[in-house]
Design a protein around this motif. Structure first.
Motif, PDB file in Angstrom:
ATOM      1  N   ILE A  28       0.751  -1.141   0.214  1.00 24.02           N
ATOM      2  CA  ILE A  28       0.031  -0.005  -0.159  1.00 24.02           C
ATOM      3  C   ILE A  28       0.862   1.226  -0.162  1.00 24.02           C
ATOM      4  O   ILE A  28       0.687   1.936  -0.764  1.00 24.02           O
ATOM      5  N   ALA A  29       1.803   1.382   0.740  1.00 24.83           N
ATOM      6  CA  ALA A  29       2.828   2.368   0.733  1.00 24.83           C
ATOM      7  C   ALA A  29       3.362   2.548  -0.534  1.00 24.83           C
ATOM      8  O   ALA A  29       3.718   3.760  -0.981  1.00 24.83           O
ATOM      9  N   GLU A  30       3.872   1.593  -1.104  1.00 25.07           N
ATOM     10  CA  GLU A  30       4.641   1.747  -2.372  1.00 25.07           C
ATOM     11  C   GLU A  30       3.538   2.402  -3.529  1.00 25.07           C
ATOM     12  O   GLU A  30       3.954   3.241  -4.191  1.00 25.07           O
ATOM     13  N   GLN A  31       2.329   2.015  -3.471  1.00 26.56           N
ATOM     14  CA  GLN A  31       1.349   2.271  -4.199  1.00 26.56           C
ATOM     15  C   GLN A  31       1.224   3.939  -3.970  1.00 26.56           C
ATOM     16  O   GLN A  31       1.199   4.598  -5.060  1.00 26.56           O
ATOM     17  N   PHE A  32       1.132   4.356  -2.724  1.00 29.80           N
ATOM     18  CA  PHE A  32       1.127   5.668  -2.626  1.00 29.80           C
ATOM     19  C   PHE A  32       2.325   6.511  -2.839  1.00 29.80           C
ATOM     20  O   PHE A  32       2.208   7.761  -3.488  1.00 29.80           O
ATOM     21  N   ALA A  33       3.467   6.192  -2.530  1.00 26.57           N
ATOM     22  CA  ALA A  33       4.701   6.540  -3.009  1.00 26.57           C
ATOM     23  C   ALA A  33       4.686   6.893  -4.338  1.00 26.57           C
ATOM     24  O   ALA A  33       5.207   7.992  -4.911  1.00 26.57           O
ATOM     25  N   GLU A  34       4.242   5.796  -5.255  1.00 27.95           N
ATOM     26  CA  GLU A  34       4.419   5.884  -6.650  1.00 27.95           C
ATOM     27  C   GLU A  34       3.412   7.169  -7.180  1.00 27.95           C
ATOM     28  O   GLU A  34       3.790   7.757  -8.222  1.00 27.95           O
ATOM     29  N   ARG A  35       2.138   7.024  -6.793  1.00 30.97           N
ATOM     30  CA  ARG A  35       1.160   8.101  -7.164  1.00 30.97           C
ATOM     31  C   ARG A  35       1.730   9.490  -6.733  1.00 30.97           C
ATOM     32  O   ARG A  35       1.701  10.452  -7.586  1.00 30.97           O
ATOM     33  N   THR A  36       2.464   9.750  -5.569  1.00 35.95           N
ATOM     34  CA  THR A  36       2.965  10.915  -5.140  1.00 35.95           C
ATOM     35  C   THR A  36       4.259  11.142  -5.908  1.00 35.95           C
ATOM     36  O   THR A  36       4.139  12.580  -6.449  1.00 35.95           O
ATOM     37  N   ARG A  37       4.902  10.409  -6.314  1.00 38.90           N
ATOM     38  CA  ARG A  37       5.838  10.415  -7.106  1.00 38.90           C
ATOM     39  C   ARG A  37       5.594  11.038  -8.677  1.00 38.90           C
ATOM     40  O   ARG A  37       6.253  11.949  -9.192  1.00 38.90           O
ATOM     41  N   GLN A  38       4.779  10.252  -9.080  1.00 41.16           N
ATOM     42  CA  GLN A  38       4.497  10.725 -10.704  1.00 41.16           C
ATOM     43  C   GLN A  38       3.597  11.817 -10.594  1.00 41.16           C
ATOM     44  O   GLN A  38       3.552  12.613 -11.664  1.00 41.16           O
TER      45      GLN A  38
END
Length: 392
Positions: free
Chosen positions: A270-280
């Motif tokens: 879940i954290a990696e998904q949030f991080a990727e969305r935030t990064r993109q």
């Protein structure tokens, strides 16, 4: 009547300058339009310091020798200093006075009342009490209580500082802009003052007492503490205050009537998904990005986002966002950016040079300048660079 002319030696001159500066800075802080509760606590603490210095300033000028009636004049109330500094720290952290602040100030009020009553003793009886019972019992008791008070409030301020740092790091990406760093300096100054007073107290205990002039160093140290707190506190008078509601513990996800799965959420995924969305999306570049703001952008509960970052990545919100900013700086350097590093850091959303250097080294193991030299050096192995990019 004997003519008396004050002796304005260097001790009196230095202490008078410090007293005047403390009082002027107290007035300036009391009139500050920002952080009024906190600044008025600090203003009161500066007035207390000025009062503690006053007996020595006039004493070194010979006033007590000529005017015995000044004995017990209620200038110094050291038992009020610790509570007022604690009130200042609490108000900077939470925006409000500590609960039961009147109880905290009660020992100082009692000490002030004692000096007023003693000051009103008539004639020679006052001097007899000063050289007798007061010196033998009351003064040592006040000295011990003063040390205990400073130690207790240093501990209390330390707890406020620790709580403030944790709350800010869990909710803000620009936590360096707020009061935690300044409160750390206030605590350091208080501990230095405590160490100086304890040192003089132990010296007096070992040698069987020290005289008025031998205490010069302690009161010059107090003058330095007062002037530093006043000048630095005035410069920090307009510190930005975070929204207190944002710093409350993140709400947990609302309960659902539907049965919940027995398996715990995979917080890492879940954290990696949030991080990727935030990064993109580039949200990490907002200089004042907060947990509440990012949760709204992601469309999730702030409690879920907080848990994902804390449990899935093992870091706090500030480290999470500043890590993404460090990645942005690294990508820009690898793309050949040759501008000022600090300017590049601010463009990526960092709040200060210290937070930039700290976050970059935590993310890549080297300082930003070292990273730039490596990626710009033709002899630097490209495989290592690609490996670092893959880790982004």
């Amino acid at each position: 009547m004997m003519d008396w002319r004050p002796y304005f030696g260097w001790r009196t001159a230095l202490l008078c300058v410090a007293i005047l500066q403390c009082l002027l800075l107290a007035v300036a802080l009391a009139r500050s339009a920002r952080n009024q509760v906190a600044n008025r606590f600090l203003a009161a603490a500066l007035i207390v310091i000025a009062g503690m210095l006053t007996p020595y300033a006039i004493g070194f000028a010979g006033a007590y020798d000529r005017f015995r009636w000044l004995t017990f004049a209620p200038f110094a109330v050291p038992l009020a200093f610790g509570p007022l500094l604690y009130g200042y720290a609490h108000a900077l952290a939470d925006g409000t006075s500590p609960s039961r602040i009147r109880g905290h100030l009660l020992p100082g009020v009692v000490q002030f009342a004692y000096f007023i009553l003693c000051f009103m003793i008539p004639g020679d009886a006052k001097w007899s009490w000063y050289t007798g019972g007061h010196r033998a019992w009351i003064a040592p008791m006040f000295d011990v209580l003063g040390l205990v008070s400073l130690a207790a409030y240093a501990y209390a301020i330390g707890r406020v500082l620790k709580r403030q740092r944790m709350k800010l790091a869990d909710h803000r990406s620009d936590d360096d802009r707020f009061s935690a760093r300044w409160l750390g300096r206030v605590l350091a100054v208080l501990l230095a003052g405590l160490a100086a007073e304890a040192g003089f107290w132990l010296w007096a205990l070992v040698v069987g007492g020290i005289d008025f002039f031998q205490e010069t160093g302690m009161y010059l140290a107090l003058a330095v503490v007062g002037v530093y707190l006043g000048v630095a506190g005035w410069r920090q008078a307009a510190l930005p205050m975070p929204l207190i509601a944002e710093l409350e513990p993140a709400l947990l996800e609302p309960l659902s009537i539907a049965p919940q799965p027995a398996r715990a959420p995979d917080w890492s995924t879940i954290a990696e998904q949030f991080a990727e969305r935030t990064r993109q999306a580039g949200w990490w570049r907002e200089p004042e990005l907060s947990l509440a703001r990012l949760s709204r952008l992601l469309g999730v509960n702030s409690g879920r986002l907080s848990r994902a970052i804390n449990l899935g990545l093992g870091i706090n919100f500030s480290n999470f966002v500043n890590g993404l900013r460090a990645e942005g700086v690294a990508r820009a350097l690898e793309a050949g950016a040759d501008g000022d590093l600090l300017g590049l850091a601010f463009d990526m959303g960092f709040a200060s040079k210290a937070s930039f250097n700290r976050a970059f080294k935590a993310r890549f193991g080297v300082s930003p300048s070292q990273f730039r030299r490596r990626v710009s050096d033709p002899a630097f192995p490209r495989a290592d660079t690609e490996m670092r990019r893959a880790a982004l």
